[in-house]
Scaffold this motif. Structure first.
Motif, short mmCIF file in Angstrom:
data_model
loop_
_atom_site.label_atom_id
_atom_site.label_comp_id
_atom_site.label_asym_id
_atom_site.label_seq_id
_atom_site.Cartn_x
_atom_site.Cartn_y
_atom_site.Cartn_z
N TYR A 95 0.90 -1.14 -0.17
CA TYR A 95 -0.36 -0.25 0.50
C TYR A 95 0.49 1.36 0.07
O TYR A 95 0.29 2.13 0.07
N GLY A 96 2.01 0.88 0.38
CA GLY A 96 3.06 2.13 0.55
C GLY A 96 2.89 3.28 -0.84
O GLY A 96 2.92 4.37 -0.38
N THR A 97 2.99 2.77 -1.76
CA THR A 97 2.28 4.35 -2.81
C THR A 97 1.80 4.57 -3.25
O THR A 97 1.54 6.33 -3.53
N LEU A 98 1.23 4.14 -2.61
CA LEU A 98 -0.55 4.87 -2.46
C LEU A 98 -0.82 5.90 -1.22
O LEU A 98 -1.47 6.60 -1.73
N LEU A 99 -0.29 6.07 -0.33
CA LEU A 99 -0.27 5.99 1.33
C LEU A 99 0.91 6.96 1.31
O LEU A 99 0.57 8.05 1.83
N VAL A 100 2.20 7.24 0.45
CA VAL A 100 3.19 8.48 0.53
C VAL A 100 2.45 9.25 0.29
O VAL A 100 2.83 10.52 0.91
N PRO A 101 1.56 9.93 -0.58
CA PRO A 101 1.38 11.02 -1.35
C PRO A 101 -0.08 11.42 0.37
O PRO A 101 0.17 12.77 0.13
N ILE A 102 -0.71 10.66 -0.01
CA ILE A 102 -1.31 10.69 1.37
C ILE A 102 -1.56 11.56 2.33
O ILE A 102 -1.28 12.20 3.51
N LEU A 103 0.24 10.59 2.99
CA LEU A 103 0.80 10.69 4.55
C LEU A 103 1.71 12.78 4.22
O LEU A 103 1.52 12.80 4.89
N THR A 122 15.43 10.56 -8.98
CA THR A 122 15.22 9.67 -10.46
C THR A 122 15.12 8.53 -10.40
O THR A 122 14.48 7.01 -10.77
N THR A 123 14.71 7.96 -9.13
CA THR A 123 14.01 6.38 -9.06
C THR A 123 12.31 6.52 -8.84
O THR A 123 11.68 7.12 -9.16
N ASP A 124 12.00 5.36 -8.97
CA ASP A 124 10.65 4.86 -8.95
C ASP A 124 10.09 5.95 -8.26
O ASP A 124 8.61 6.64 -8.63
N ASN A 125 10.14 5.10 -7.07
CA ASN A 125 8.93 5.41 -5.85
C ASN A 125 9.40 5.98 -4.57
O ASN A 125 10.76 5.42 -4.09
N CYS A 126 9.16 6.35 -3.91
CA CYS A 126 9.62 6.49 -2.65
C CYS A 126 8.49 5.52 -1.55
O CYS A 126 7.45 5.87 -2.19
N LYS A 127 9.70 4.96 -0.69
CA LYS A 127 8.61 3.62 0.02
C LYS A 127 8.26 4.41 1.44
O LYS A 127 8.81 5.15 1.85
N PHE A 128 6.94 4.29 1.48
CA PHE A 128 6.47 4.47 2.60
C PHE A 128 7.06 4.62 4.28
O PHE A 128 7.48 5.68 4.53
N ASP A 129 7.78 3.24 3.73
CA ASP A 129 9.16 2.93 5.36
C ASP A 129 9.90 4.09 5.10
O ASP A 129 10.11 4.44 6.63
N GLU A 130 10.13 4.59 3.75
CA GLU A 130 11.52 5.36 4.15
C GLU A 130 10.41 6.42 4.53
O GLU A 130 11.19 7.52 5.26
#
Length: 177
Positions: A95-103, A122-130
């Motif tokens: 769920y991280g990709t969806l919740l990062v922008p929400i957080l 340049t990476t695809d996505n930052c991870k929720f845990d990060e």
């Protein structure tokens, strides 16, 4: 023993859960049936997952960069929901990709910028845990620099806390003298 487990269980139930097993006598034979009633009523895994995701989405926004206490509340709420999801077998990769922008949207713009700088664009996505870890570091740094004094216990020293109480106490003392 089952009777001890049942006693323990009943001591922690409140509201709808307590009502759901009302009428079961507190004996060994009723522990398992009461547990089955609770599991059928409240154990729907998908409903629990949805509730935690909804909790993450509905967290209150913090608008001020100086509201360290509010940021800590967001962090703690997010951690609580993430731990609960993890205990259900749902890891943040799901769920991280969806919740990062929400957080990120729950945080003040300046803090958004600080956290965003920590990730390579340049990476695809930052991870929720990060992101959560970056938020934790930022909150701890802010707490070290300017602790929220309102969250500290107030020393009382036996003195009244308000001017009114001081006035009342001093006028009472004069009458007693």
């Amino acid at each position: 023993s089952p009777i001890q487990k049942f006693t323990y269980l009943k001591s922690y139930l409140r509201g709808e859960a307590e009502k759901a097993i009302k009428g079961f006598a507190l004996n060994e034979a009723n522990y398992k049936p009461a547990l089955e009633v609770l599991e059928k009523r409240f154990g729907n895994r998908q409903v629990i997952i949805n509730a935690h995701m909804d909790g993450l989405i509905k967290m209150q926004c913090v608008l001020s960069d100086t509201d360290t206490k509010g940021m800590r509340e967001i962090f703690d709420q997010a951690q609580t929901h993430v731990r609960s999801l993890h205990s259900l077998g749902i890891n943040s990769d799901m769920y991280g990709t969806l919740l990062v922008p929400i957080l990120i949207s729950k945080l003040p713009p300046h803090l958004n910028l600080i956290i965003s700088r920590k990730f390579d664009s340049t990476t695809d996505n930052c991870k929720f845990d990060e992101v959560i870890e970056a938020l934790r570091h930022e909150i701890e740094a802010r707490e070290r620099c300017s602790p929220n004094l309102s969250s500290l216990p107030k020393p009382t020293f036996g003195l009244p806390e308000t001017t009114e109480a001081l006035f009342i106490n001093s006028s009472t003392d004069k009458r007693l003298s």
